[in-house]
Design an enzyme around this catalytic site. Sequence first.
Site, mmCIF file in Angstrom:
data_model
loop_
_atom_site.group_PDB
_atom_site.id
_atom_site.type_symbol
_atom_site.label_atom_id
_atom_site.label_comp_id
_atom_site.label_asym_id
_atom_site.label_seq_id
_atom_site.Cartn_x
_atom_site.Cartn_y
_atom_site.Cartn_z
ATOM 1 N N ARG A 384 0.815 -1.216 0.000
ATOM 2 C CA ARG A 384 0.000 0.000 0.000
ATOM 3 C C ARG A 384 0.850 1.268 0.000
ATOM 4 N NH1 ARG A 384 -2.835 -3.465 3.676
ATOM 5 N NH2 ARG A 384 -4.614 -4.374 2.617
ATOM 6 N N VAL A 385 2.148 1.116 0.160
ATOM 7 C CA VAL A 385 3.049 2.261 0.031
ATOM 8 C C VAL A 385 3.482 2.416 -1.426
ATOM 9 C CG1 VAL A 385 5.280 3.211 0.725
ATOM 10 C CG2 VAL A 385 3.815 2.113 2.409
#
Length: 520
Positions: A384-385
């Site tokens: 998710r980064v």
Amino acid sequence: MTDLRAKERLSELRGVLVGLASNEGDMISLMRDAIDNWQPSDEFSARGKVLTVGDGIATVCGLDNVRYGEILIFAGDVRGMVEELKRDYVCCILFGDDEPITEGSLVRRTGKTAGIPVGDGFLGRVVDALGVPVDGKGNIKARGYMPIEYPAPRIIDRQPVSVPMQTGILCIDSMFPIGRGQRELIIGDRQTGKTAIAVDTILNQKGKDVICVYVAIGQKTSSVAQICDILREHGADKYTIVVNSSASDSPSLQYIAPYAGCALAEYFMYAGRDVLIVYDDLSKHAVAYRTISLLLERSPGREAYPGDVFYLHSRLLERSARLADKLGGGSMTALPIVETQAGDVSAYIPTNIISITDGQIFLQSDLFFEGQRPAVNIGLSVSRVGGAAQTAALKKASAGLRLTLAQYKEIEVFNQFSSDLDESTARQLNRGENLLALLKQGQYEPLAQYEQVILLVAAMANIFDGVAESKIMSLKTGLLDYIREELPDICENLEKNGRLNSADRQSIIDAAGIFVEQVR
């Protein structure tokens, strides 16, 4: 207990009177004033007695104002921690053999919450969940004492995750990058290579000024010893701490092990260092907590776990962060490992930890048995980064990689029902097969950043088109050796600066094309 309290009060008064001996003046008047003004403290409540004991759990009464998480000392110098507060008694988990403890035996408060000694001396050592060395190398000189339960950094004390924490594994760094301060879950069935990914990541931190903490929960001692040997063999033991709570340890020790490892990591994080911590694995940690909870007669819920099992892991993983510069700019990156049963990611513990972490690397047993190592499922894995934790060179080199592989997977499904293929489809299948072969990587062989960029640039420029899949592995090694010799300046620039300009990219493509034509 009345006689004991009276004795403690008299002992306290005696200490006050002895302290007057060094004073000059009328001793009688000084003693009279001291007695008149003396108020007994609450020290009498520092002792209690055991009501029941068994299965590593003790119930204790008579401890007024005792706190949750406080350490108590039982008979035989056995330590315990207050785990539950009741109206008339408290429940404790014991960190040692409960044989010396009997009903009615005395318990003493320490006033300290559970913690672990910390310091630079722990680097290169193997300790248990209490911080006691178990590697036979002697005592460790501690620099301080950190509580194992500590509040997570506030949002205002954090900064965005933007610095890469490279694993050295091509398929992860290119498609599911991990940043310093991130929490990336490694999930999959038993024996699919979860620990291997974590160990590879530790090995890849050599020379990068990153402290590593490996927490083994419920593992066989022989397996942990093997990992320690691998770290030592590759020179990674000097910057790594191993916290081991083996399968033979009590559930209490397995329960506090990850918190103890986290406290060690926090010592370095708050000192401005970058830390990588591996929890191997939190499935066994949850089982240990379930065992304790059932012995404490807490109500079981889904899959027999207590209702607060989500909080168990959230308060652990939320402590991982990248601190703001005003707090030193240190970071703690967490790689929790979770074991699934038959690939079921919808079970209680996996769903809990997936929702806590910033992405997951899903290892699939079918891919593992097909020979895809590491067996990463590209469709179910995510970070998710994302590109925020990639260097500019790696981001540019890997552009379009996931889309190409997704198209290949789709064509591969339809190809099962078709006998003849047109030239374009056959080329796309060959390209996808070669990309998957390129992503295969040997265990304990992490790749440097410049090596990953070179391989990705060549692959995305279709340099390997027409090459048999079986030759890709040997071709990959030869190509890296060739470009290291032909383009040393570009390799050095990629590794140091993490940037790839158009001219360097074209030089890599040209050199790769020449090499592949020579060996085709």
